[in-house]
Design a protein around this motif. Structure first.
Motif, PDB file in Angstrom:
ATOM      1  N   LEU A 363      81.223  84.100  93.288  1.00  0.00           N
ATOM      2  CA  LEU A 363      79.946  84.127  92.581  1.00  0.00           C
ATOM      3  C   LEU A 363      79.585  85.565  92.247  1.00  0.00           C
ATOM      4  N   SER A 364      79.387  85.847  90.990  1.00  0.00           N
ATOM      5  CA  SER A 364      79.005  87.193  90.568  1.00  0.00           C
ATOM      6  C   SER A 364      77.840  87.087  89.602  1.00  0.00           C
ATOM      7  N   LYS A 365      77.190  88.188  89.382  1.00  0.00           N
ATOM      8  CA  LYS A 365      76.006  88.167  88.516  1.00  0.00           C
ATOM      9  C   LYS A 365      76.415  88.343  87.053  1.00  0.00           C
ATOM     10  N   ASP A 366      77.251  87.384  86.597  1.00  0.00           N
ATOM     11  CA  ASP A 366      77.620  87.375  85.182  1.00  0.00           C
ATOM     12  C   ASP A 366      76.680  86.423  84.444  1.00  0.00           C
ATOM     13  N   LEU A 367      75.383  86.665  84.613  1.00  0.00           N
ATOM     14  CA  LEU A 367      74.343  85.766  84.114  1.00  0.00           C
ATOM     15  C   LEU A 367      74.288  85.762  82.594  1.00  0.00           C
ATOM     16  N   LYS A 368      74.372  84.565  82.031  1.00  0.00           N
ATOM     17  CA  LYS A 368      74.054  84.409  80.617  1.00  0.00           C
ATOM     18  C   LYS A 368      72.530  84.407  80.495  1.00  0.00           C
ATOM     19  N   GLU A 369      72.019  84.720  79.342  1.00  0.00           N
ATOM     20  CA  GLU A 369      70.569  84.849  79.192  1.00  0.00           C
ATOM     21  C   GLU A 369      69.862  83.567  79.626  1.00  0.00           C
ATOM     22  N   GLU A 370      68.844  83.731  80.483  1.00  0.00           N
ATOM     23  CA  GLU A 370      68.064  82.572  80.908  1.00  0.00           C
ATOM     24  C   GLU A 370      67.235  82.050  79.739  1.00  0.00           C
ATOM     25  N   SER A 412      61.951  74.674  67.870  1.00  0.00           N
ATOM     26  CA  SER A 412      62.203  76.119  67.853  1.00  0.00           C
ATOM     27  C   SER A 412      61.196  76.860  66.986  1.00  0.00           C
ATOM     28  N   ALA A 413      60.657  76.182  65.974  1.00  0.00           N
ATOM     29  CA  ALA A 413      59.635  76.822  65.137  1.00  0.00           C
ATOM     30  C   ALA A 413      58.374  77.115  65.935  1.00  0.00           C
ATOM     31  N   LYS A 414      58.135  76.337  66.995  1.00  0.00           N
ATOM     32  CA  LYS A 414      56.917  76.499  67.794  1.00  0.00           C
ATOM     33  C   LYS A 414      57.142  77.255  69.102  1.00  0.00           C
ATOM     34  N   ILE A 415      58.352  77.205  69.636  1.00  0.00           N
ATOM     35  CA  ILE A 415      58.581  77.852  70.938  1.00  0.00           C
ATOM     36  C   ILE A 415      59.676  78.915  70.894  1.00  0.00           C
ATOM     37  N   GLY A 416      60.367  79.056  69.753  1.00  0.00           N
ATOM     38  CA  GLY A 416      61.415  80.065  69.630  1.00  0.00           C
ATOM     39  C   GLY A 416      62.808  79.477  69.798  1.00  0.00           C
ATOM     40  N   ASN A 417      63.802  80.309  69.571  1.00  0.00           N
ATOM     41  CA  ASN A 417      65.198  79.863  69.585  1.00  0.00           C
ATOM     42  C   ASN A 417      65.894  80.035  70.938  1.00  0.00           C
ATOM     43  N   ASN A 418      65.196  80.571  71.919  1.00  0.00           N
ATOM     44  CA  ASN A 418      65.832  80.834  73.208  1.00  0.00           C
ATOM     45  C   ASN A 418      65.854  79.559  74.060  1.00  0.00           C
ATOM     46  N   ILE A 419      66.622  78.568  73.572  1.00  0.00           N
ATOM     47  CA  ILE A 419      66.674  77.264  74.220  1.00  0.00           C
ATOM     48  C   ILE A 419      68.124  76.781  74.284  1.00  0.00           C
ATOM     49  N   ASN A 420      68.366  75.809  75.152  1.00  0.00           N
ATOM     50  CA  ASN A 420      69.656  75.127  75.231  1.00  0.00           C
ATOM     51  C   ASN A 420      69.507  73.693  74.759  1.00  0.00           C
ATOM     52  N   ILE A 421      70.540  73.193  74.074  1.00  0.00           N
ATOM     53  CA  ILE A 421      70.576  71.799  73.645  1.00  0.00           C
ATOM     54  C   ILE A 421      71.783  71.126  74.289  1.00  0.00           C
ATOM     55  N   ILE A 456      76.352  71.756  64.823  1.00  0.00           N
ATOM     56  CA  ILE A 456      76.732  72.922  65.629  1.00  0.00           C
ATOM     57  C   ILE A 456      76.659  74.199  64.789  1.00  0.00           C
ATOM     58  N   GLU A 457      77.116  74.122  63.554  1.00  0.00           N
ATOM     59  CA  GLU A 457      77.055  75.299  62.680  1.00  0.00           C
ATOM     60  C   GLU A 457      75.613  75.747  62.466  1.00  0.00           C
ATOM     61  N   ALA A 458      74.717  74.783  62.262  1.00  0.00           N
ATOM     62  CA  ALA A 458      73.306  75.120  62.039  1.00  0.00           C
ATOM     63  C   ALA A 458      72.686  75.737  63.288  1.00  0.00           C
ATOM     64  N   LEU A 459      73.025  75.188  64.458  1.00  0.00           N
ATOM     65  CA  LEU A 459      72.480  75.734  65.707  1.00  0.00           C
ATOM     66  C   LEU A 459      73.068  77.112  66.005  1.00  0.00           C
ATOM     67  N   ASP A 460      74.347  77.283  65.716  1.00  0.00           N
ATOM     68  CA  ASP A 460      74.977  78.591  65.934  1.00  0.00           C
ATOM     69  C   ASP A 460      74.312  79.666  65.075  1.00  0.00           C
ATOM     70  N   LYS A 461      73.953  79.318  63.852  1.00  0.00           N
ATOM     71  CA  LYS A 461      73.280  80.283  62.976  1.00  0.00           C
ATOM     72  C   LYS A 461      71.932  80.708  63.551  1.00  0.00           C
ATOM     73  N   LYS A 462      71.284  79.789  64.230  1.00  0.00           N
ATOM     74  CA  LYS A 462      70.003  80.099  64.858  1.00  0.00           C
ATOM     75  C   LYS A 462      70.182  80.745  66.236  1.00  0.00           C
ATOM     76  N   LYS A 463      71.453  80.896  66.663  1.00  0.00           N
ATOM     77  CA  LYS A 463      71.795  81.437  67.981  1.00  0.00           C
ATOM     78  C   LYS A 463      71.203  80.578  69.103  1.00  0.00           C
ATOM     79  N   ILE A 464      71.257  79.262  68.861  1.00  0.00           N
ATOM     80  CA  ILE A 464      70.814  78.286  69.863  1.00  0.00           C
ATOM     81  C   ILE A 464      72.053  77.686  70.520  1.00  0.00           C
ATOM     82  N   ASN A 465      72.137  77.792  71.813  1.00  0.00           N
ATOM     83  CA  ASN A 465      73.271  77.227  72.543  1.00  0.00           C
ATOM     84  C   ASN A 465      73.256  75.709  72.465  1.00  0.00           C
ATOM     85  N   SER A 466      74.436  75.100  72.264  1.00  0.00           N
ATOM     86  CA  SER A 466      74.550  73.647  72.269  1.00  0.00           C
ATOM     87  C   SER A 466      75.770  73.248  73.084  1.00  0.00           C
ATOM     88  N   PHE A 467      75.671  72.090  73.748  1.00  0.00           N
ATOM     89  CA  PHE A 467      76.734  71.606  74.622  1.00  0.00           C
ATOM     90  C   PHE A 467      76.874  70.106  74.425  1.00  0.00           C
TER      91      PHE A 467
END
Length: 752
Positions: A363-370, A412-421, A456-467
């Motif tokens: 375990l290391s602190k290779d933290l992806k953005e919260e 995302s328009a109301k809370i921003g793009n820093n979200i995971n889907i 996925i392409e649309a979310l990637d453009k917004k820099k929104i993580n998707s899984f």
């Protein structure tokens, strides 16, 4: 009746032997089993009383009269032994005679075996079965001693190694050194039941189990036997067929437990054999006088058969266990760490475990953005249908790829793009089980491969993580290269089928599914990576793989969920090497360490009657090391309380959502249907997420440096960037050293 019993036992034995012969055909190597008791001889080469060995931090002592092992921490002089230190001094009754300790308190080993007549589980205790019959033998080993407990009457023996390390001491049982006679079948061993023990009603004392988020238990005293219970580490083995419904509860995701007594605490980590372990508790027994938590290890696998209706015994109910000959072969080991002073706390235990994970599991602190929030979109469900009056099924689209994009854009328009889907149930049969990994494709009704690529392409453009989520474990239908021959098997060679659980209520559904054989898991995950690349995915979700364990008796190394941590780590590492981000759900610790993101982090314990209060132990370990989101707030019974628990440990909220609702869905058995419609939740989501966004930003990437429980209903969390948070879960305002905290609310600020 007697004639029937004999006939039944004969048939049962014949079936078992035939099954075992079938199973043996699948084994490429001879089965490893227990040693033969009649071929063993025991002797002692060590009979002294006193210090056996020591290092800079520990002394290991042996009392040859009482046959007790103890460990003395040199820094404090405190003793941790097979019985609590307060139970070592003589206790006197009212008439002045010495009161003997309860035999269970004096027993360092409990062996659970099957009664060959009733088929019930029976427990043999080392004190009555070995110590009182002069069946204890001691030999010196490196850094400690080996004590063999010979249960003469039962004709089995267990060797236990007690050793000291640089900063800890260890207790180890090697299953391959256990011996067994012909009559009794050993299937489990409980180790050091009262090492983490304390006198009932002790002040400034508590026990800890990692149930759900974590639970603290105060050692109250009750009448009689008190409260006795057990929970499997990493959850229920899917290969254990059951014939009754499970109670809804949380899962144990970490193989740890502990005890605090005043300024001293002991923290235990199951360092080997965790997948076979359960954490047991014995709380408040007036007969014993002490409370404790401890591990029990399953060392022989089994399957269940239903009890025939006309087969009657005095005690057996429901079903019988039929055991395999092969056993678990890896050592069963618990490592104990002593904590004292300010470290004798829940946070001290979490910090200790984090350090252990860093040293032993990478375990290391290779933290992806919260993230500010995580949204789990449900693609489709299988819905009952009729065609010209004939009952059938159809795929009902809950969220298409276009609708998923629309929902994300609105949020995302109301809370921003820093979200995971997290995209769950977008395969051929939606969230319901069909082919392995949903057929490794996207259902046409949901947009198909092209629709997923566009999303996925649309979310990637917004820099929104998707899984996109893939279920590697469960399947019902043949397809995508996997069929019934690809399934795991019981020890008799029969194909494993299991009953699924509702994702929200955690109750068993009325269904039966195969589980993919353990040696096919990596093959399936490689196929996921190839298909994910063609779909244009940037992230993969392994929700079921991350929190599920199961046995496969095609190979002995997979008995009793063996090697599951190693298999999962290999799969996650392979995905990372292929360039994918990974997300887990309610992850067991081995998956959590290997993941980039963790969703469905538990906020509560199972709230058993023994629980005094919940603690965010899981979050204390991983905050700042892995980006985490909670279980879905919109599916919690008390959303405000759940949000406060997110705030307490600094993790982001999560939500389960779908787009299309139709009145015909009232017949669907999935319980999330009525709490996850996007239109009914979006305004509350936007308001809630925005209300905590600034706070979460203030601790983004921060680790927790302390967690202080002010009371059963309030706490203080401190972060390494100076931020502190005080949470009040009670119905009344409280005054603290940090300021006034309104009822069911929190305050935050910065310290020096």
């Amino acid at each position: 009746m007697k004639k029937f019993l004999i006939s039944f036992l004969c048939v049962l034995t014949a079936l078992s032997l035939a099954a075992c012969m079938t199973g043996c055909g699948k084994e490429s190597k001879p089965l490893k089993t227990f040693l033969s008791y009649t071929e063993q001889s025991f002797d002692s080469d060590y009979t002294a009383t006193g210090v056996v060995c020591e290092n800079d931090n520990w002394q290991l002592k042996w009392d040859n009269v009482t046959k007790r092992v103890s460990f003395v921490e040199k820094a404090t002089g405190y003793t941790w032994g097979q019985i609590p230190v307060e139970a070592e001094a003589p206790q006197y009754q009212e008439n002045g005679t010495i009161k003997k300790n309860h035999p269970q308190l004096e027993s360092v080993i409990r062996v659970i075996y099957q009664d060959p007549k009733s088929f019930d589980d029976v427990t043999a205790y080392s004190y009555t079965g070995a110590v009182q019959t002069d069946g204890v033998y001691v030999e010196k080993i490196d850094n400690g001693i080996r004590v063999t407990y010979d249960f003469l009457e039962n004709e089995f023996s267990v060797a236990v190694d007690y050793t000291i390390a640089e900063n800890s001491f260890k207790i180890t049982v090697d299953p391959t050194k256990i011996s067994e006679g012909e009559e009794f079948k050993i299937h489990s061993v409980a180790v050091a039941p009262f090492l983490c023990g304390m006198k009932n009603d002790s002040e400034d004392s508590w026990l800890f189990i990692p149930d759900g988020s974590g639970a603290v238990i105060k050692p109250f005293e009750s009448d009689g036997v008190g409260s006795v219970g057990q929970k499997y580490v990493y959850g229920k083995d899917l290969s254990y067929q059951t014939y009754s419904k499970q109670n809804p509860d949380e899962q144990i995701n970490m193989p740890v437990f502990g005890a605090k007594k005043g300024d001293n605490a002991i923290f235990a980590v199951i360092t080997s054999g965790a997948e076979t372990a359960a954490i047991n508790w014995n709380i408040g027994s007036a007969n014993i006088g002490y409370s404790s938590v401890y591990p029990e290890f399953r060392i022989r696998g089994f399957s269940y058969i239903k009890r025939p209706d006309n087969f009657v015994t005095t005690t057996t109910l429901g079903s019988f266990k039929i055991f395999s000959d092969g056993i678990v072969t890896r050592p069963l080991e618990i490592e104990y760490f002593a904590l004292f002073g300010e470290k004798a706390s829940v946070y001290g235990m979490a910090e200790c475990y984090r350090e252990y994970l860093s040293e032993k599991m990478g375990l290391s602190k290779d933290l992806k953005e919260e993230k500010t929030a995580t949204f789990k979109y449900i693609g489709a469900v299988i819905q009952p249908d009729f065609v010209v009056g004939v009952p059938t099924e159809k795929l009902f689209p809950l969220t298409t790829t276009k609708q998923a994009l629309s929902m994300t854009e609105e949020l995302s328009a109301k809370i921003g793009n820093n979200i995971n889907i997290q995209l769950v149930g977008f395969g051929k049969t939606g969230i319901d089980i069909g082919e392995v990994a949903g057929g490794f494709t996207v259902a046409g009704k949901l947009g198909g491969k092209k629709g997923m690529k566009n999303l996925i392409e649309a979310l990637d453009k917004k820099k929104i993580n998707s899984f996109m989520d893939f279920d590697l474990i469960s399947f019902e239908k043949t397809g995508a290269g996997f069929g019934k021959s690809s399934a795991a098997v019981y020890h008799g060679g029969q194909v494993v089928k299991y009953t699924s659980f509702d994702t929200i209520s955690k109750l068993e559904n009325q269904d039966r599914f195969f589980v993919l054989s353990r040696n096919n898991l990596f093959t399936a995950s490689n196929k996921v990576s190839k298909k994910a690349e063609k779909l244009g995915l940037s992230g993969i979700s392994y929700a079921s793989l991350s929190n599920t364990v199961y046995s496969d008796y095609s190979e002995q190394k997979y008995y009793i969920s063996g090697n599951i941590a190693e298999d999962v780590e290999k799969i996650y590492n392979s995905a990372a090497e292929a360039g994918f981000k990974t997300l887990s759900s309610g992850a067991n610790v081995y998956a959590a360490v290997s993941s980039d993101y963790i969703n469905d982090v538990p906020l509560y314990s199972s709230d058993y009657q023994i629980t005094s209060y919940d603690v965010p132990f899981y979050q204390l370990v991983f905050k700042g090391y892995r980006a985490m989101s909670s279980v879905s707030l919109n599916l919690c019974s008390n959303k405000q309380d759940a949000l406060l628990r997110c705030i307490e440990s600094g993790i982001s909220p999560s939500y389960t959502l779908y787009y299309n609702f139709d009145k015909e869905l009232v017949t669907n058995e999935h319980s999330f249907i009525f709490g996850s419609h996007f239109e009914g939740n979006k305004e509350d989501i936007i308001s809630t997420v925005n209300s905590v966004k600034a706070y979460l930003d203030s601790i983004n990437g921060a680790t927790i440096t302390d967690y202080i429980r002010l009371s059963d209903m309030s706490s203080v969390t401190k972060f390494d960037n100076g931020v502190f948070t005080v949470v009040n879960f009670s119905d009344v305002d409280i005054i603290t050293d940090y300021g006034k905290v309104p009822a069911r609310n929190y305050i935050t600020g910065r310290g020096e």
